[in-house]
Design a protein around this motif. Structure first.
Motif, PDB file in Angstrom:
ATOM      1  N   THR A 132       0.845  -1.187   0.000  1.00 21.02           N
ATOM      2  CA  THR A 132       0.000   0.000   0.000  1.00 21.02           C
ATOM      3  C   THR A 132       0.883   1.241   0.000  1.00 21.02           C
ATOM      4  O   THR A 132       2.106   1.161   0.141  1.00 21.02           O
ATOM      5  CB  THR A 132      -0.906   0.030   1.243  1.00 21.02           C
ATOM      6  OG1 THR A 132      -0.075   0.015   2.424  1.00 21.02           O
ATOM      7  CG2 THR A 132      -1.830  -1.180   1.276  1.00 21.02           C
ATOM      8  N   GLU A 133       0.269   2.399  -0.143  1.00 17.52           N
ATOM      9  CA  GLU A 133       1.023   3.647  -0.082  1.00 17.52           C
ATOM     10  C   GLU A 133       1.578   3.841   1.326  1.00 17.52           C
ATOM     11  O   GLU A 133       0.997   3.390   2.310  1.00 17.52           O
ATOM     12  CB  GLU A 133       0.119   4.826  -0.454  1.00 17.52           C
ATOM     13  CG  GLU A 133      -0.323   4.827  -1.905  1.00 17.52           C
ATOM     14  CD  GLU A 133      -1.133   6.065  -2.237  1.00 17.52           C
ATOM     15  OE1 GLU A 133      -1.261   6.949  -1.352  1.00 17.52           O
ATOM     16  OE2 GLU A 133      -1.625   6.158  -3.365  1.00 17.52           O
ATOM     17  N   ASN A 134       2.703   4.519   1.408  1.00 12.99           N
ATOM     18  CA  ASN A 134       3.313   4.788   2.707  1.00 12.99           C
ATOM     19  C   ASN A 134       2.371   5.611   3.574  1.00 12.99           C
ATOM     20  O   ASN A 134       1.751   6.562   3.116  1.00 12.99           O
ATOM     21  CB  ASN A 134       4.631   5.547   2.532  1.00 12.99           C
ATOM     22  CG  ASN A 134       5.663   4.736   1.792  1.00 12.99           C
ATOM     23  OD1 ASN A 134       5.778   4.837   0.585  1.00 12.99           O
ATOM     24  ND2 ASN A 134       6.414   3.928   2.521  1.00 12.99           N
ATOM     25  N   ASP A 135       2.292   5.224   4.834  1.00 12.91           N
ATOM     26  CA  ASP A 135       1.475   5.963   5.797  1.00 12.91           C
ATOM     27  C   ASP A 135       2.419   6.839   6.633  1.00 12.91           C
ATOM     28  O   ASP A 135       2.659   6.592   7.816  1.00 12.91           O
ATOM     29  CB  ASP A 135       0.711   4.982   6.677  1.00 12.91           C
ATOM     30  CG  ASP A 135      -0.356   5.662   7.532  1.00 12.91           C
ATOM     31  OD1 ASP A 135      -0.526   6.889   7.382  1.00 12.91           O
ATOM     32  OD2 ASP A 135      -0.994   4.976   8.346  1.00 12.91           O
ATOM     33  N   TRP A 136       2.955   7.875   5.983  1.00 13.27           N
ATOM     34  CA  TRP A 136       3.975   8.699   6.622  1.00 13.27           C
ATOM     35  C   TRP A 136       3.395   9.528   7.771  1.00 13.27           C
ATOM     36  O   TRP A 136       2.296  10.062   7.673  1.00 13.27           O
ATOM     37  CB  TRP A 136       4.607   9.665   5.623  1.00 13.27           C
ATOM     38  CG  TRP A 136       5.378   9.038   4.511  1.00 13.27           C
ATOM     39  CD1 TRP A 136       5.061   9.038   3.183  1.00 13.27           C
ATOM     40  CD2 TRP A 136       6.630   8.336   4.620  1.00 13.27           C
ATOM     41  NE1 TRP A 136       6.015   8.382   2.454  1.00 13.27           N
ATOM     42  CE2 TRP A 136       7.002   7.938   3.300  1.00 13.27           C
ATOM     43  CE3 TRP A 136       7.462   8.004   5.683  1.00 13.27           C
ATOM     44  CZ2 TRP A 136       8.162   7.229   3.045  1.00 13.27           C
ATOM     45  CZ3 TRP A 136       8.627   7.291   5.415  1.00 13.27           C
ATOM     46  CH2 TRP A 136       8.970   6.920   4.120  1.00 13.27           C
ATOM     47  N   GLU A 143       7.175   6.409   9.299  1.00 13.09           N
ATOM     48  CA  GLU A 143       5.741   6.267   9.086  1.00 13.09           C
ATOM     49  C   GLU A 143       5.093   5.509  10.232  1.00 13.09           C
ATOM     50  O   GLU A 143       5.772   5.005  11.137  1.00 13.09           O
ATOM     51  CB  GLU A 143       5.453   5.588   7.749  1.00 13.09           C
ATOM     52  CG  GLU A 143       6.083   4.229   7.564  1.00 13.09           C
ATOM     53  CD  GLU A 143       5.837   3.663   6.162  1.00 13.09           C
ATOM     54  OE1 GLU A 143       4.690   3.773   5.683  1.00 13.09           O
ATOM     55  OE2 GLU A 143       6.778   3.121   5.565  1.00 13.09           O
ATOM     56  N   ARG A 144       3.775   5.473  10.192  1.00 14.63           N
ATOM     57  CA  ARG A 144       3.013   4.799  11.240  1.00 14.63           C
ATOM     58  C   ARG A 144       3.448   3.337  11.359  1.00 14.63           C
ATOM     59  O   ARG A 144       3.637   2.641  10.376  1.00 14.63           O
ATOM     60  CB  ARG A 144       1.520   4.871  10.902  1.00 14.63           C
ATOM     61  CG  ARG A 144       0.590   4.490  12.056  1.00 14.63           C
ATOM     62  CD  ARG A 144      -0.857   4.618  11.640  1.00 14.63           C
ATOM     63  NE  ARG A 144      -1.138   5.953  11.149  1.00 14.63           N
ATOM     64  CZ  ARG A 144      -1.432   7.000  11.924  1.00 14.63           C
ATOM     65  NH1 ARG A 144      -1.465   6.839  13.236  1.00 14.63           N
ATOM     66  NH2 ARG A 144      -1.689   8.181  11.391  1.00 14.63           N
ATOM     67  N   ASN A 190      -4.136  15.215   9.345  1.00 16.89           N
ATOM     68  CA  ASN A 190      -4.651  14.335  10.401  1.00 16.89           C
ATOM     69  C   ASN A 190      -5.188  15.233  11.505  1.00 16.89           C
ATOM     70  O   ASN A 190      -4.461  15.616  12.416  1.00 16.89           O
ATOM     71  CB  ASN A 190      -3.558  13.410  10.932  1.00 16.89           C
ATOM     72  CG  ASN A 190      -4.092  12.428  11.976  1.00 16.89           C
ATOM     73  OD1 ASN A 190      -5.271  12.475  12.333  1.00 16.89           O
ATOM     74  ND2 ASN A 190      -3.236  11.561  12.479  1.00 16.89           N
ATOM     75  N   ASP A 263      -0.731   8.530  18.035  1.00 12.60           N
ATOM     76  CA  ASP A 263      -0.248   8.187  16.697  1.00 12.60           C
ATOM     77  C   ASP A 263       1.237   7.859  16.735  1.00 12.60           C
ATOM     78  O   ASP A 263       1.724   7.041  15.955  1.00 12.60           O
ATOM     79  CB  ASP A 263      -0.483   9.356  15.735  1.00 12.60           C
ATOM     80  CG  ASP A 263      -1.958   9.573  15.470  1.00 12.60           C
ATOM     81  OD1 ASP A 263      -2.507   8.872  14.611  1.00 12.60           O
ATOM     82  OD2 ASP A 263      -2.564  10.423  16.140  1.00 12.60           O
TER      83      ASP A 263
END
Length: 358
Positions: A132-136, A143-144, A190, A263
């Motif tokens: 998946t796309e990076n969850d930066w 990232e997360r 966010n 987070d």
């Protein structure tokens, strides 16, 4: 022996309480089994009453998590930090025990097929998550879900850097904040971002001073950070059961108050979260596993502020396990009157990015 080794004392009582024994029965077992200790303290004018009080104190630490519905004696200290409370159950015992058990490797939560429902952590190839796309959280840095390191020598500014990152995540501010827009990175939106910053080193006025400087340069106020950034003024040893329990209860309290897990958790510094030898790979492995459990249960990222090794090794001092198991490592150093933030490791992306700024 029990009184002189509080960690063992804790482990024994935790084991007995989890077996379902009452406080009175646990006290009786320990007092009778370690009768030489009773005799020893008799000679020093403490006696059995002293031992019973000591055992009761340890039980009060454990019972709220093993038996969340059981009544506790009034006036008993029931928090890991030793602060007196009325019940000791304000901080969501189920969340606390889920985290604590995960760090103790008691339970493992995984998603798996019905064909493997009795086998933890096993997948068929077609069940593996797709890319998946990076969850930066901070694009190009971590990232997360990452375990990340911010390494720097004393006095370079790793705490300031960590706080600036934390504020950028909380308020979706450009990072780093400089006069040169070309090097700034936009933080992903966010609106409900929540950051826990564990201030294990330094005094609280020093953190306030740093935060004031950062937030004013962005045209914001400290009030804007309410409900977004939480500063914790103590560190727990992540290589001991007692420390892991303290961290579990703290995180459960955060969730109970804000309705969500953080987070990202900034832990400043790594050495303040260890009671054993920082150079031991065994101790490092215990810390790694505990942090992995927290990430697995909460979905957060964990960012260590860490000292560099002897001779200025920017990969970080201590056991090799820290760097080997890291998802990302960044270093901070002063060069030619500027600050250099360098991405030294990104497990699934290209590393080597350099950010120069004043």
């Amino acid at each position: 022996y029990i009184l002189k080794h509080p960690t063992d004392n804790f482990e024994i009582v935790r084991y007995l309480t989890c077996k379902g024994l009452s406080d009175a029965k646990i006290t009786e077992i320990i007092v009778n089994k370690w009768n030489p200790a009773v005799q020893y303290y008799d000679t020093t004018k403490h006696g059995e009453e002293y031992i019973r009080k000591e055992i009761a104190w340890v039980i009060s630490k454990v019972a709220p998590f093993c038996f969340p519905d059981a009544p506790l004696p009034t006036g008993v200290r029931t928090t890991v930090s030793g602060d007196p409370v009325t019940t000791g159950r304000e901080n969501t015992p189920s969340d606390t025990m889920n985290l604590f058990n995960a760090m103790q490797n008691v339970t493992v939560k995984t998603e798996r097929s019905s064909e493997m429902q009795d086998t933890a952590g096993l997948y068929f190839p077609d069940e593996l998550p797709e890319s998946t796309e990076n969850d930066w959280l901070v694009p190009g840095i971590f990232e997360r879900g990452d375990t990340s390191y911010l390494n720097a020598a004393y006095g370079v500014g790793k705490t300031f850097e960590g706080l600036e990152e934390a504020l950028a995540i909380c308020l979706q501010l450009p990072f780093p904040h400089t006069e040169d827009d070309s090097i700034e990175t936009e933080i992903p939106p966010n609106e409900n971002a929540l950051v826990l910053y564990i201030a294990g080193e330094g005094k609280m006025p020093g953190y306030r001073k740093r935060l004031d400087a950062i937030i004013k340069s962005q045209g914001k106020t400290l009030e804007d950070l309410r409900g977004r950034l939480i500063i914790m003024d103590r560190a727990y040893s992540m290589d001991t059961s007692a420390g892991q329990l303290g961290m579990a209860k703290t995180l459960a309290a955060v969730k109970a108050k804000f309705g969500a897990w953080p987070d990202v958790i900034y832990a400043d510094t790594l050495s303040r979260h260890m009671s054993k030898d920082e150079n031991s790979n065994e101790a490092a492995g215990t810390v790694r596993d505990a942090v992995d459990a927290v990430k697995r249960e909460t979905g957060c990222a964990w960012r260590w502020c860490h000292h560099v090794g002897k001779g200025g090794d920017l990969d970080g001092r201590g056991a090799s396990d820290f760097g080997d198991s890291a998802d990302s490592i960044t270093s901070l150093e002063k060069k030619h009157g500027l600050i250099l933030l360098k991405v030294r490791k990104l497990k699934d992306e290209e590393s080597g990015r350099e950010i120069w700024y004043k």
